[in-house]
Enzyme design. Sequence first.
Site, short mmCIF file in Angstrom:
data_model
loop_
_atom_site.label_atom_id
_atom_site.label_comp_id
_atom_site.label_asym_id
_atom_site.label_seq_id
_atom_site.Cartn_x
_atom_site.Cartn_y
_atom_site.Cartn_z
N ASP A 105 8.69 5.74 -7.57
CA ASP A 105 7.38 6.36 -7.38
C ASP A 105 7.46 7.74 -7.99
O ASP A 105 8.44 8.46 -7.79
CB ASP A 105 7.04 6.45 -5.89
N SER A 106 6.46 8.08 -8.77
CA SER A 106 6.56 9.34 -9.49
C SER A 106 5.21 10.02 -9.58
O SER A 106 4.17 9.43 -9.29
CB SER A 106 7.09 9.07 -10.90
N GLU A 134 0.84 -1.19 0.00
CA GLU A 134 0.00 0.00 0.00
C GLU A 134 0.88 1.24 0.00
O GLU A 134 1.81 1.34 0.80
CB GLU A 134 -0.87 0.00 1.25
P1 IMP Z 1 3.67 5.60 -10.80
O1 IMP Z 1 4.91 6.10 -10.15
O2 IMP Z 1 3.95 4.67 -11.93
O3 IMP Z 1 2.67 5.10 -9.83
O4 IMP Z 1 3.00 6.85 -11.55
C1 IMP Z 1 2.20 7.78 -10.88
C2 IMP Z 1 1.37 8.59 -11.82
O5 IMP Z 1 2.05 9.81 -12.08
C3 IMP Z 1 1.09 7.98 -13.19
O6 IMP Z 1 -0.06 7.20 -13.18
C4 IMP Z 1 0.88 9.23 -14.04
O7 IMP Z 1 -0.42 9.71 -13.89
C5 IMP Z 1 1.84 10.23 -13.39
N1 IMP Z 1 3.13 10.20 -14.08
C6 IMP Z 1 4.31 9.71 -13.61
N2 IMP Z 1 5.29 9.88 -14.52
C7 IMP Z 1 4.71 10.47 -15.58
C8 IMP Z 1 5.21 10.88 -16.86
O8 IMP Z 1 6.38 10.73 -17.22
N3 IMP Z 1 4.30 11.46 -17.66
C9 IMP Z 1 3.00 11.65 -17.34
N4 IMP Z 1 2.48 11.26 -16.19
C10 IMP Z 1 3.33 10.68 -15.29
#
Ligand code: IMP
Length: 192
Positions: free
Chosen positions: A67-68, A38
Site C-alpha cells: 500500500d503506498s 476494503e
Molecule cells: P496503491 O498503493 O497502488 O493503491 O497506490 C496509491 C496511490 O498512491 C496511487 O494511485 C498513486 O496516486 C499514488 N502513488 C503510489 N506510488 C506512487 C508513485 O510511485 N508515483 C506516483 N504516485 C504514486
Amino acid sequence: MVTVVVATGNPGKLAELKAYLQALDWTLALKPEEIEVEETGKTFLENARLKASEVAIATRHWAIADDSGLSVMALGGAPGVYSARYGTSDADRINRVLHELGDETDRRAEFVCAIALARPDGTIAAETEGRCPGVILTAGQGAGGFGYDPIFYVQTQGKTFAEMSNAEKETYSHRGIAFDQLMPKLKTMNLV
Ligand code: IMP
C-alpha cells in the site's frame, strides 16, 4: 515451488512485484477477482497488513500486499492513505494537491510504501515501510511515471520521479527502498 498470491487485481502491479521478487523461488498469482478487501486502515502499513491477511485467509495461500501513497507535511500528511481517491484522474489529484498547498513555502513531502507478507492463516510473517523524501514543485516536470510523479522532486537526484528512468525510479523510490529492506528477510524464509 510455493504459490504466493499478490493482493491486487491489477496485472500491472503483479508485473512490477514480479520484477522486485524475481530472486525468490516463488510462483506469484493474481488475487481472484471475487475477493475484495476494503482499505479501512489509517496507515499504509495497516492497509498492507489488512490486504495480505484477508487474501491469505480467503485463498489459503501465502499472500503479499503493498500500500503506498504521497504524504505532504504542510497538509498534515494528506493525501496519505487517500492518495488514490484524492480525485478522479492523475491530473485532478495533482491539481488538488497544488491548490491545497497554494504558495506554502514548506513543500516537504514523502512517498511511502508499506509491504506485508501473510501466512495462509492470515498472520503476518514479514513487513516493512519504505520512505522516499522529496518536495512538491509548483508545477509538474517530466513525462514518465504515473500518479503524482511529475510534482514530486527528489533533491538528492535533482529530478522528479517523472524525469527518472525506470531503473532510477526502481532504485530511489519508496517501493524500491521497501523491497530492498524486505528482501534479506524474505531470502531467509522458507515458505511452506
Ligand atoms: P496503491 O498503493 O497502488 O493503491 O497506490 C496509491 C496511490 O498512491 C496511487 O494511485 C498513486 O496516486 C499514488 N502513488 C503510489 N506510488 C506512487 C508513485 O510511485 N508515483 C506516483 N504516485 C504514486
